[in-house]
Design an enzyme around this catalytic site. Structure first.
Site, short mmCIF file in Angstrom:
data_model
loop_
_atom_site.label_atom_id
_atom_site.label_comp_id
_atom_site.label_asym_id
_atom_site.label_seq_id
_atom_site.Cartn_x
_atom_site.Cartn_y
_atom_site.Cartn_z
NE ARG A 161 20.05 132.43 -85.29
CZ ARG A 161 21.28 132.03 -85.02
NH1 ARG A 161 21.94 132.47 -83.97
NH2 ARG A 161 21.88 131.15 -85.79
CD GLU A 170 24.43 129.12 -79.24
OE1 GLU A 170 24.25 128.52 -78.17
OE2 GLU A 170 24.35 130.33 -79.38
#
Ligand code: TGC
Ligand code: FAD
Length: 393
Positions: free
Chosen positions: A98, A372
């Site tokens: 991912r 992130e």
């Protein structure tokens, strides 16, 4: 050898009714790809700490790179729920897979599409969409992680070209990338984005070794030693920290869906195991303590599924705020960590082996809860949003 992949996604509140035929078809295609191409190989690649480079072209042909970018540039022209479902299925296979797709689509293709010139879009996007080229995103530096605004990398105007100096750390895809979107400061101290290509003199991408997490994803540094970059490589249409943070909003949204995929895999594995594993003459799923774990897992997964679906609707309407995205990224990471921790216990000793995906997911999530934006940073973003008071500095 890992077990055969029998995954079925839990859908306790019949949320599939909220999905369109197209969204269900896209999810089905990516799920099938993960079952046939990722599950059989991923444990071995993770054990060897090797990036399965061949999946880049596969992910490209499946449409997993830049699914929301218009088809005219090689993207999928799809909606945000389709994108979320793709990330869910890929992360169900492995967070590193991912990651490869998140970086390529949200952190490399998105800035070129949103902030780039038409010539940059034409040059880079189709090759990135197809997987012919792999890209990476350089924001974090050795001394500036949560605080990217303090970055030291410089992009200096030298007349007919720019000169880039500095270093980036912890960069996903870096060792295998042809293209890097790099953020640095100009002479005026303003943050700008620039596209670097492998082979530019003074630009190197050393690999980061000894990771216990995301072992099937390649991580590296970006080192810039007086790199001369053509003027046309500067992203013309953005200035300031909102440039890279705007990309992060897209990627964080994908992670909010993705980590639920890992959680679903943990739940599905533990449920099946509990029905088959017999102790004291009964399947362990019949014991109350194990049912408590399973019941709490499915409750948390269902709540989080509702949250990301609603966020997807807001994304499609252009109404989702960065703070809403932060909340979902943070919540899904925590749900996934909790579900997988309980799933691991339910599998007893088998839970620590590569026969099952649980331990690999647990290790991966240690990166996902950090990159992130860390868990703490996302909490502070919520805190700032609801109080109006900035607790960062
Ligand atoms: P602050 O003053 O709050 O904001 C600066 C400007 O940016 C705007 N903004 C955003 N814009 C778009 N999307 C967002 N999510 C935004 N968040 C803020 C903001 O409005 C402002 O605009 P303007 O016009 O006023 O200038 O900035 P700050 O320096 O106080 O920092 C705020 C903070 C801490 C929230 C932010 O810097 C942050 O999010 N830190 C975490 C860093 C981070 O997430 N790094 C990620 C690196 S990339 C990565 O990890 C990839 S992993 C890939 C993978 O493998 O999947
Ligand atoms: P720090 O910022 O040093 O944080 C350390 C601790 O302090 C954390 O717990 C944090 O929450 C806490 N903290 C920091 N500031 C505050 C505050 N104001 N208040 C309270 N607590 C605070 N970056 C990229 O640019 N591109 C990539 O592709 C990329 N891929 C990555 C892949 C992996 C496997 C990993 C591990 C990281 C990756 N990153 C990437 C970097 C990632 O985004 C950073 O690691 C992350 O933003 C945190 O920065 P840091 O590691 O420097 O931690």
């Amino acid at each position: 050898m890992p077990q055969q992949d029998l995954f079925e996604s839990p859908d306790y509140y019949m949320l599939d009714d909220l999905l369109t035929e197209e969204q269900l078809m896209i999810r089905g295609a990516v799920r099938q790809y993960v079952k046939t191409e990722i599950s059989p190989i991923i444990e071995d690649f993770a054990q060897r700490a090797e990036f399965p480079q061949h999946i880049v072209a596969q992910l490209g042909s499946l449409g997993c790179f830049g699914p929301t970018i218009p088809a005219a540039y090689g993207g999928g022209g799809l909606d945000y729920i389709s994108y979320g479902l793709m990330m869910q299925e890929l992360e169900r296979g492995d967070s590193g897979v991912r990651s490869t797709a998140s970086v390529q689509g949200s952190l490399v293709m998105f800035p070129i599409y949103a902030y780039g010139s038409e010539a940059q879009r034409q040059k880079y996007l189709p090759k990135l969409a197809s997987g012919e080229w792999l890209g990476c995103f350089g924001l974090t530096e050795p001394n500036h992680g949560s605080d990217p605004g303090g970055m030291l990398t410089t992009i200096v105007d030298a007349g007919d070209h720019y000169v880039v100096n500095g270093a980036k750390q912890w960069i996903s895809n870096a060792p295998f990338s042809q293209v890097a979107v790099v953020w640095g400061k100009n002479e005026a101290g303003k943050i700008r984005g620039i596209i670097l290509e492998r082979g530019m003199e003074g630009f190197s991408t050393p690999t980061t070794h000894n990771k216990w997490s995301l072992r099937a994803s390649a991580t590296g540094e970006l080192v810039f030693d007086n790199v001369k970059v053509p003027k046309e490589n500067l992203l013309p249409n953005v200035e300031g920290l909102k440039g890279p943070l705007g990309c992060l909003s897209k990627a964080r949204y994908g992670i909010a869906w993705g980590t639920l995929g890992a959680a679903m895999d943990g739940y599905d594995t533990a449920l099946r195991y509990s029905q088959q594993r017999v102790q004291f003459g009964r399947p362990i799923g019949g014991f109350q303590l194990q049912q408590k774990k399973l019941a709490e897992m499915i409750t948390e997964i269902t709540k989080a599924q509702l949250m990301v679906w609603r966020l997807g609707v807001l994304m499609n309407e252009g109404r989702a705020t960065p703070a809403q995205i932060s909340m979902a990224k943070r919540n899904s990471c925590q749900v996934a960590k909790d579900v997988l921790s309980d799933a691991r216990q339910m599998l007893g000793g088998m839970g620590i082996t590569g026969e099952y995906p649980i331990m690999r997911h647990i290790m991966n999530l240690e990166s996902v809860i950090t990159y992130e934006g860390t868990h703490d940073i996302h909490l502070l973003i919520t805190g700032f949003d609801i109080t109006g008071l900035n607790a960062f500095k």
